[in-house]
Design a protein around this motif. Structure first.
Motif, PDB file in Angstrom:
ATOM      1  N   PRO A  38       0.781  -1.238   0.000  1.00 25.91           N
ATOM      2  CA  PRO A  38       0.000   0.000   0.000  1.00 25.91           C
ATOM      3  C   PRO A  38       0.810   1.283   0.000  1.00 25.91           C
ATOM      4  CG  PRO A  38      -0.104  -1.085   2.136  1.00 25.91           C
ATOM      5  CD  PRO A  38       0.691  -1.983   1.254  1.00 25.91           C
ATOM      6  N   PHE A  39       2.095   1.210   0.142  1.00 25.46           N
ATOM      7  CA  PHE A  39       2.820   2.450   0.308  1.00 25.46           C
ATOM      8  C   PHE A  39       3.509   2.923  -0.953  1.00 25.46           C
ATOM      9  CE2 PHE A  39       1.608   0.595   4.077  1.00 25.46           C
ATOM     10  CZ  PHE A  39       1.083   1.665   4.779  1.00 25.46           C
ATOM     11  N   VAL A  40       3.030   2.364  -2.054  1.00 22.85           N
ATOM     12  CA  VAL A  40       3.484   2.817  -3.361  1.00 22.85           C
ATOM     13  C   VAL A  40       2.267   2.882  -4.268  1.00 22.85           C
ATOM     14  CG1 VAL A  40       5.818   1.936  -3.277  1.00 22.85           C
ATOM     15  CG2 VAL A  40       3.961   0.448  -3.963  1.00 22.85           C
ATOM     16  N   PHE A  41       2.422   3.502  -5.402  1.00 18.74           N
ATOM     17  CA  PHE A  41       1.319   3.549  -6.348  1.00 18.74           C
ATOM     18  C   PHE A  41       1.482   2.376  -7.300  1.00 18.74           C
ATOM     19  CE2 PHE A  41       2.100   7.764  -4.723  1.00 18.74           C
ATOM     20  CZ  PHE A  41       0.878   8.025  -4.158  1.00 18.74           C
ATOM     21  N   ALA A  42       1.353   1.172  -6.750  1.00 21.53           N
ATOM     22  CA  ALA A  42       1.549  -0.048  -7.527  1.00 21.53           C
ATOM     23  C   ALA A  42       0.195  -0.632  -7.881  1.00 21.53           C
ATOM     24  CB  ALA A  42       2.356  -1.057  -6.721  1.00 21.53           C
ATOM     25  N   THR A  43       0.208  -1.553  -8.814  1.00 24.12           N
ATOM     26  CA  THR A  43      -1.060  -2.069  -9.303  1.00 24.12           C
ATOM     27  C   THR A  43      -1.416  -3.424  -8.709  1.00 24.12           C
ATOM     28  OG1 THR A  43       0.163  -2.975 -11.142  1.00 24.12           O
ATOM     29  CG2 THR A  43      -0.928  -0.877 -11.500  1.00 24.12           C
ATOM     30  N   ARG A  44      -0.609  -3.904  -7.782  1.00 23.47           N
ATOM     31  CA  ARG A  44      -0.917  -5.220  -7.220  1.00 23.47           C
ATOM     32  C   ARG A  44      -2.025  -5.090  -6.182  1.00 23.47           C
ATOM     33  NH1 ARG A  44       3.981  -7.879  -8.262  1.00 23.47           N
ATOM     34  NH2 ARG A  44       3.577  -9.651  -6.947  1.00 23.47           N
ATOM     35  N   ARG A  45      -3.132  -5.863  -6.402  1.00 24.17           N
ATOM     36  CA  ARG A  45      -4.273  -5.791  -5.494  1.00 24.17           C
ATOM     37  C   ARG A  45      -4.738  -7.191  -5.131  1.00 24.17           C
ATOM     38  NH1 ARG A  45      -6.548  -0.554  -5.346  1.00 24.17           N
ATOM     39  NH2 ARG A  45      -8.097  -1.506  -3.990  1.00 24.17           N
ATOM     40  N   HIS A  46      -5.401  -7.288  -3.961  1.00 20.95           N
ATOM     41  CA  HIS A  46      -6.007  -8.558  -3.570  1.00 20.95           C
ATOM     42  C   HIS A  46      -7.517  -8.398  -3.403  1.00 20.95           C
ATOM     43  CE1 HIS A  46      -4.304  -6.516   0.006  1.00 20.95           C
ATOM     44  NE2 HIS A  46      -5.459  -6.810   0.551  1.00 20.95           N
ATOM     45  N   ASP A  47      -8.090  -7.473  -4.179  1.00 15.40           N
ATOM     46  CA  ASP A  47      -9.555  -7.351  -4.211  1.00 15.40           C
ATOM     47  C   ASP A  47     -10.036  -7.288  -5.663  1.00 15.40           C
ATOM     48  OD1 ASP A  47      -8.617  -4.865  -4.899  1.00 15.40           O
ATOM     49  OD2 ASP A  47      -9.843  -3.756  -3.447  1.00 15.40           O
ATOM     50  N   ARG A  48      -9.450  -8.138  -6.492  1.00 18.01           N
ATOM     51  CA  ARG A  48      -9.794  -8.156  -7.912  1.00 18.01           C
ATOM     52  C   ARG A  48     -11.184  -8.748  -8.121  1.00 18.01           C
ATOM     53  NH1 ARG A  48      -6.654  -4.579 -10.519  1.00 18.01           N
ATOM     54  NH2 ARG A  48      -4.433  -4.962 -10.184  1.00 18.01           N
ATOM     55  N   ILE A  49     -11.847  -8.275  -9.177  1.00 17.39           N
ATOM     56  CA  ILE A  49     -13.257  -8.596  -9.374  1.00 17.39           C
ATOM     57  C   ILE A  49     -13.403  -9.619 -10.490  1.00 17.39           C
ATOM     58  CG2 ILE A  49     -15.487  -7.608 -10.011  1.00 17.39           C
ATOM     59  CD1 ILE A  49     -14.214  -4.918  -8.864  1.00 17.39           C
ATOM     60  N   ALA A  50     -14.091 -10.725 -10.154  1.00 17.69           N
ATOM     61  CA  ALA A  50     -14.258 -11.805 -11.132  1.00 17.69           C
ATOM     62  C   ALA A  50     -14.936 -11.303 -12.406  1.00 17.69           C
ATOM     63  CB  ALA A  50     -15.064 -12.942 -10.504  1.00 17.69           C
ATOM     64  N   GLU A  51     -15.934 -10.420 -12.245  1.00 20.05           N
ATOM     65  CA  GLU A  51     -16.671  -9.912 -13.395  1.00 20.05           C
ATOM     66  C   GLU A  51     -15.790  -9.129 -14.363  1.00 20.05           C
ATOM     67  OE1 GLU A  51     -17.956 -10.299 -10.580  1.00 20.05           O
ATOM     68  OE2 GLU A  51     -19.941 -11.145 -10.902  1.00 20.05           O
ATOM     69  N   MET A  52     -14.667  -8.620 -13.857  1.00 21.93           N
ATOM     70  CA  MET A  52     -13.788  -7.836 -14.720  1.00 21.93           C
ATOM     71  C   MET A  52     -12.667  -8.687 -15.296  1.00 21.93           C
ATOM     72  SD  MET A  52     -13.846  -4.302 -12.502  1.00 21.93           S
ATOM     73  CE  MET A  52     -13.108  -3.209 -13.710  1.00 21.93           C
ATOM     74  N   THR A 104     -25.780  -9.857  -1.923  1.00 17.59           N
ATOM     75  CA  THR A 104     -24.963  -9.274  -2.983  1.00 17.59           C
ATOM     76  C   THR A 104     -23.760  -8.567  -2.361  1.00 17.59           C
ATOM     77  OG1 THR A 104     -26.133  -7.171  -2.887  1.00 17.59           O
ATOM     78  CG2 THR A 104     -26.976  -8.808  -4.445  1.00 17.59           C
ATOM     79  N   GLU A 105     -22.776  -8.342  -3.219  1.00 11.98           N
ATOM     80  CA  GLU A 105     -21.605  -7.580  -2.788  1.00 11.98           C
ATOM     81  C   GLU A 105     -21.415  -6.464  -3.809  1.00 11.98           C
ATOM     82  OE1 GLU A 105     -18.044  -9.917  -2.860  1.00 11.98           O
ATOM     83  OE2 GLU A 105     -16.906  -8.466  -1.677  1.00 11.98           O
ATOM     84  N   ASP A 106     -21.267  -5.231  -3.314  1.00 18.84           N
ATOM     85  CA  ASP A 106     -21.058  -4.113  -4.242  1.00 18.84           C
ATOM     86  C   ASP A 106     -19.598  -4.066  -4.666  1.00 18.84           C
ATOM     87  OD1 ASP A 106     -23.653  -3.157  -4.376  1.00 18.84           O
ATOM     88  OD2 ASP A 106     -23.436  -2.122  -2.455  1.00 18.84           O
ATOM     89  N   THR A 107     -19.374  -3.983  -5.969  1.00 23.64           N
ATOM     90  CA  THR A 107     -18.006  -3.877  -6.478  1.00 23.64           C
ATOM     91  C   THR A 107     -17.959  -2.776  -7.522  1.00 23.64           C
ATOM     92  OG1 THR A 107     -18.262  -5.330  -8.394  1.00 23.64           O
ATOM     93  CG2 THR A 107     -17.827  -6.398  -6.284  1.00 23.64           C
ATOM     94  N   LEU A 108     -16.756  -2.498  -8.004  1.00 26.60           N
ATOM     95  CA  LEU A 108     -16.607  -1.496  -9.061  1.00 26.60           C
ATOM     96  C   LEU A 108     -17.346  -1.912 -10.326  1.00 26.60           C
ATOM     97  CD1 LEU A 108     -12.820  -0.681  -8.669  1.00 26.60           C
ATOM     98  CD2 LEU A 108     -14.766   0.773  -8.059  1.00 26.60           C
ATOM     99  N   ALA A 109     -17.567  -3.229 -10.489  1.00 25.03           N
ATOM    100  CA  ALA A 109     -18.265  -3.720 -11.676  1.00 25.03           C
ATOM    101  C   ALA A 109     -19.767  -3.833 -11.427  1.00 25.03           C
ATOM    102  CB  ALA A 109     -17.706  -5.079 -12.089  1.00 25.03           C
ATOM    103  N   GLY A 110     -20.232  -3.240 -10.328  1.00 30.55           N
ATOM    104  CA  GLY A 110     -21.644  -3.350  -9.996  1.00 30.55           C
ATOM    105  C   GLY A 110     -21.849  -4.438  -8.968  1.00 30.55           C
ATOM    106  N   PRO A 111     -23.123  -4.621  -8.541  1.00 31.25           N
ATOM    107  CA  PRO A 111     -23.381  -5.629  -7.510  1.00 31.25           C
ATOM    108  C   PRO A 111     -23.183  -7.045  -8.051  1.00 31.25           C
ATOM    109  CG  PRO A 111     -25.433  -4.641  -8.254  1.00 31.25           C
ATOM    110  CD  PRO A 111     -24.343  -3.907  -8.949  1.00 31.25           C
ATOM    111  N   VAL A 112     -22.495  -7.879  -7.266  1.00 32.67           N
ATOM    112  CA  VAL A 112     -22.323  -9.283  -7.610  1.00 32.67           C
ATOM    113  C   VAL A 112     -23.337 -10.075  -6.792  1.00 32.67           C
ATOM    114  CG1 VAL A 112     -20.743 -11.241  -7.560  1.00 32.67           C
ATOM    115  CG2 VAL A 112     -19.878  -8.961  -8.063  1.00 32.67           C
TER     116      VAL A 112
END
Ligand SMILES: [Zn+2]
Length: 914
Positions: free
Chosen positions: A576-590, A750-758
């Motif tokens: 979290p202390f850099v502007f890196a793209t590694r995440r552990h909340d990736r969205i299946a719909e995307m 449901t779970e709200d995500t950036l891709a909409g509710p799952v």
């Protein structure tokens, strides 16, 4: 057979018309060229028992394993499957065909200290947590092909049968709920397979001829010297890991050419300058122009082997892609602001002055004296003379010694602080392994017992040879005779700012060793290298991002519920202390789904093998999946005031990491597919014997085995595993088990995500706080009690049991339970269907009539179970949490009750308050 096995499968499963939805039998993705099979049946165990005067022997367990595989094979065949690999296994292990398959010896033996005997690279693993390795034990019974007189074992082809072995007096019982079969990928055939394809008249001759050919290859120094000359590696360092067979024409195998590909690790013979690769994975292909056939006199006429080609790959893996730099500060536990202080968001960056960074540190005792050798069981921090001026002149590989200043701390930008941080961050992970019953001398079988940690080092290949790069890596050094040495090389956390101590006067940087998350990532490679002899999974980079995310989340200010000054989405940033793209909340719909667009190339290609690594994007699918598992196990728990409940989150993190580490320890053949890891995590749960002490003191209850496999499966399902059709792209959650019955609770659908509710629907394991507040969402709503089936097939013969209990509000008095007040059959339940429990007069009367006595909470526990989806408490499942009608076996503490109910949707709990 010494043991006596109960009929398996028993009634009703053995009836021809009974649906076999209780059995998971997976065929591989048909274009993947990865012949692998897995079978599991957690609710329908195979059981064998015997009264013995001493511990069961390996031969006893081997007989049990063979009996199980035989019954499994017969059942699958009767149901119209063609379990060809199981047939080879059964025929091989029962010696019906000439072959090279054997059960491997048990290691360590039951009840006997290991002593000084050599550690096997592959064995039937005894994972007992007892000091003397005695029962109760989880055993991973392993069969593999063993070639030639020097007992060369093929590590990539084989069978594993995980089992529990328990004793009640002199009576021993074995329970089996799963098995996996792995075979070499693609064209890399294995011998038993080829012999079977050659047919019963020709196959035995082929096995003899190939064995003779291998003897010729192995005899003398031919094989290693040729590989060493052509690959530029040191001859004495060549360690052969695997061999694969490629007959050019299977029908005329006697007269047409054969190729053998040898996979090995070896030391670089020509290191130009440090740091150049120390170790290589080497693939050498040998060719026999004809392999010949045994004559009646036993003579085999073969051509001489010729080395056709050699390919080598550096044994290095990087945390960061080449050419990019991540920047960090320190480990997260230091970042949580003390209560009452505003969160110092701007102070997090590693570019800040030492004085700012210093505020995020806390005191930790490294050793009883100020003079500390930075070594511990399993690893050693070494001096780095080429990079840290204070080590100049010291012999290489000397253990780093630090003298801690009395009364004041080291500044962050000091090489000594990097060394201390490397030690501290590794120490915590090795300590966790020991607590899990996996100390280095039992876990690390593929490398030298001690990992070497270089706290400031150059990184190669790439631009980081000078050590002035933001990166880290794990390497295998194959220099020594025997097993390779694991190296962890650590460069810098930040490049721009150096600090100049006075005296001496050289400028010093902030080391990447100071980031606990980064060390967690590298530890993911250590796990694989130490247990499987490879740095990455075949299907993903590693589970290192998941380790970093899960171990650092409890206590991190980023994980506090919204309103603490940090956006909620920051919790999903792995570093979290850099502007890196590694995440552990990736969205299946995307597309971040196991069968989704971003993982397609991985599942459609053959398994990588040690000479080709891949699966970098998949790591974030994996870290997201495992982070969801941690959250569902309790990682979202809050206290009464709404703040994070750190002890319970830490407990959930330890459980998730335990499952991951134990799954890794339980592998035999490297898992070819993510499904093998998923099943390994399920198995780690039901194989846990005895219960696991997880601490911390605020939540002391041990975690009982047999309570986590359903939530593990759901975590992968939510990330798109178990797709409706593996042949098709699927960006979204997968399917539940065919029959998946549940008791309703208050969790969101449901779970709200950036891709909409799952949409997950009712009965899922959507992460919620596992607390005991009146509105806790994992609890059932007494005004809306339903039993449903979220599966895709009709649930057969659903039964309901209900117990009433009383929870004294003042522990340590235990929860008490009455005998089951309701025990009735509800009948069948259609997919998607549900029943209103309050429409049943008995349930309505019970719910309305249960009141809490003064000073207690009233508890109503609902269990729905059916033969094809058993509750973990169902005695017929024979899992540790089994509950009798009398109430015996039900949990006596809130924590144990939470573990049980929240992780099994067949259970529902209503709390009645005074
Ligand atoms: Zn890595």
């Amino acid at each position: 057979m010494t043991f006596t096995a109960s009929p398996w499968p028993n009634v009703p499963y053995s009836q021809p018309d009974w649906p076999d939805t209780w059995l998971r039998f997976e065929t591989e993705y048909s274009d993947a060229h990865q012949p692998s099979r897995l079978v599991s049946h957690p609710g329908v165990p195979y059981v064998a028992t015997q009264t013995l005067s001493s511990r069961p022997t390996e031969a006893d367990l081997g007989q049990v394993g063979l009996d199980y595989l035989t019954k499994l094979h017969d059942f699958l065949t009767a149901r119209g499957h063609e379990p060809v690999y199981l047939k080879y296994a059964v025929d091989s292990l029962s010696r019906k065909i000439v072959n090279a398959f054997k059960w491997l010896p048990l290691w360590p033996k039951f009840g006997i200290p290991i002593g000084s005997s050599a550690v096997p690279r592959l064995a039937s693993w005894n994972l007992s947590r007892a000091a003397d390795h005695d029962v109760p034990a989880s055993v991973i019974l392993v069969a593999a092909e063993v070639y030639g007189s020097d007992n060369q074992i093929s590590p990539r082809a084989g069978i594993r049968v995980p089992m529990t072995v328990e004793a009640h007096g002199n009576t021993y019982s074995v329970r089996i709920r799963s098995a996996t079969v792995e075979f070499p990928a693609g064209e890399d055939a294995f011998l038993t397979d080829l012999a079977a394809r050659a047919g019963p008249s020709s196959g035995p001759g082929m096995l003899l001829a190939v064995s003779a050919a291998l003897e010729r290859l192995y005899s003398g120094d031919d094989i290693t010297s040729e590989i060493a000359n052509k690959a530029g590696v040191t001859q004495g360092s060549v360690t052969i890991n695997d061999i694969q067979f490629h007959p050019q024409n299977l029908m005329n195998w006697q007269t047409s050419p054969w190729e053998f590909s040898i996979q090995a690790t070896a030391h670089n013979a020509n290191p130009t300058r440090v740091p150049s690769p120390l170790g290589y994975a080497v693939c050498g292909v040998f060719r026999f122009d004809s392999i010949g056939e045994p004559t009646p006199a036993g003579v085999i006429k073969q051509s001489d082997p010729v080395l056709v080609s050699v390919e080598r790959t550096p044994l290095v893996t990087h945390a960061a892609p080449q050419g990019k730099a991540f920047v960090f500060a320190r480990t997260p536990p230091g970042w949580a602001a003390p209560a009452g202080e505003a969160y110092d968001w701007s102070g997090r960056r590693p570019t800040r002055d030492d004085g700012v960074l210093d505020r995020f540190r806390s005191l930790f005792e490294l050793a009883p004296s100020a003079h500390v050798d930075l070594e511990s069981d399993g690893f050693r921090v070494c001096v780095c003379p080429g990079y840290a001026p204070e080590d100049a002149g010291q012999p290489p590989l000397t253990t780093k010694t630090v003298h801690l200043p009395n009364g004041h701390d080291l500044q962050p930008r000091r090489d000594t602080f990097s060394a201390v941080s490397a030690y501290f961050n590794c120490f915590r992970l090795f300590r966790l392994m020991k607590r899990f019953g996996l100390p280095p001398h039992l876990f690390n079988v593929r490398a030298q017992p001690e990992m070497l940690v270089f706290y400031r080092y150059g990184i190669s290949p790439g631009p980081g040879k000078s050590g002035r790069t933001v990166n880290a890596q794990v390497k295998l050094d194959c220099k020594t005779q025997g097993k390779p040495v694991i190296h962890m090389n650590l460069a810098l956390a930040e490049l721009t700012k150096w600090d100049r101590p006075d005296p001496p006067d050289w400028a010093q940087p902030l080391g990447i060793a100071t980031s606990g998350r980064w060390i967690g990532h590298e530890f993911g490679h250590y796990l694989l290298a130490a247990r499987l002899g490879q740095l990455e999974f075949d299907f993903a980079h590693s589970a290192g991002d998941a380790i970093a995310a899960i171990m650092s989340d409890p206590g991190s200010a980023l994980a506090e519920p919204p309103g603490n000054g940090v956006a909620a989405s920051f919790r999903g940033i792995t570093y979290p202390f850099v502007f890196a793209t590694r995440r552990h909340d990736r969205i299946a719909e995307m597309g971040w789904a196991w069968y989704g667009s971003l993982n397609r190339s991985v599942i459609e290609d053959p398994a990588a093998g040690p000479c080709h690594t891949k699966g970098y994007l998949t790591e974030q699918i994996l870290s997201t999946t495992l982070f969801r598992l941690y959250r569902a196990l309790g990682g979202d728990t809050v206290q009464a005031d709404g703040r994070a409940d750190i002890p319970r989150r830490r407990r959930a993190a330890r459980m998730a990491l335990f499952l991951l580490f134990r799954a890794t320890a339980g592998f035999a053949q490297p898992p070819s597919r993510a499904e093998m890891l998923e099943l390994g995590l399920e198995e780690a749960g039901w194989l846990t014997l005895p219960p696991l002490p997880l601490g911390p003191s605020a939540a002391p209850d041990p975690w009982q085995g047999g309570t986590t496999h359903k939530v593990v499966r759901w975590a992968f399902e939510a990330q798109g595993m178990f797709p409706p059709d593996p042949q098709r792209m699927h960006n979204g959650p997968g399917d539940p088990t065919p029959e998946d019955i549940y008791v309703s609770d208050r969790r969101p659908w449901t779970e709200d995500t950036l891709a909409g509710p799952v949409q997950y629907g009712p009965g899922a394991y959507v992460p919620v706080s596992l607390d005991w507040r009146a509105d806790a969402r994992w609890l059932s709503d007494p005004a809306n009690l339903r039993v449903g089936n979220r599966g895709t097939a009709q649930a057969q013969s659903v039964g309901l049991r209900v117990w009433v209990g009383s929870d004294p509000l003042s522990p340590p008095d235990p929860i008490t339970w009455n005998a089951a007040a309701i025990d009735l059959l509800l009948g069948n339940l259609a997919p998607g269907g549900s029943i209103d429990l309050l429409s049943l007069p008995q349930v309505q009367t019970l719910v309305n009539g249960t009141v809490a006595a003064p000073g207690t909470l009233g508890l109503i526990l609902f269990e729905v179970t059916c033969p094809n989806d058993r509750a973990n408490t169902d005695p017929l499942a024979q899992l540790p949490p089994k509950a009798e009608d009398s109430g015996a076996g039900l949990p006596e503490t809130r924590q144990a009750l939470t573990d049980l109910v929240a992780n099994d949707n067949n259970l529902g709990l209503v709390v009645v308050r005074p």
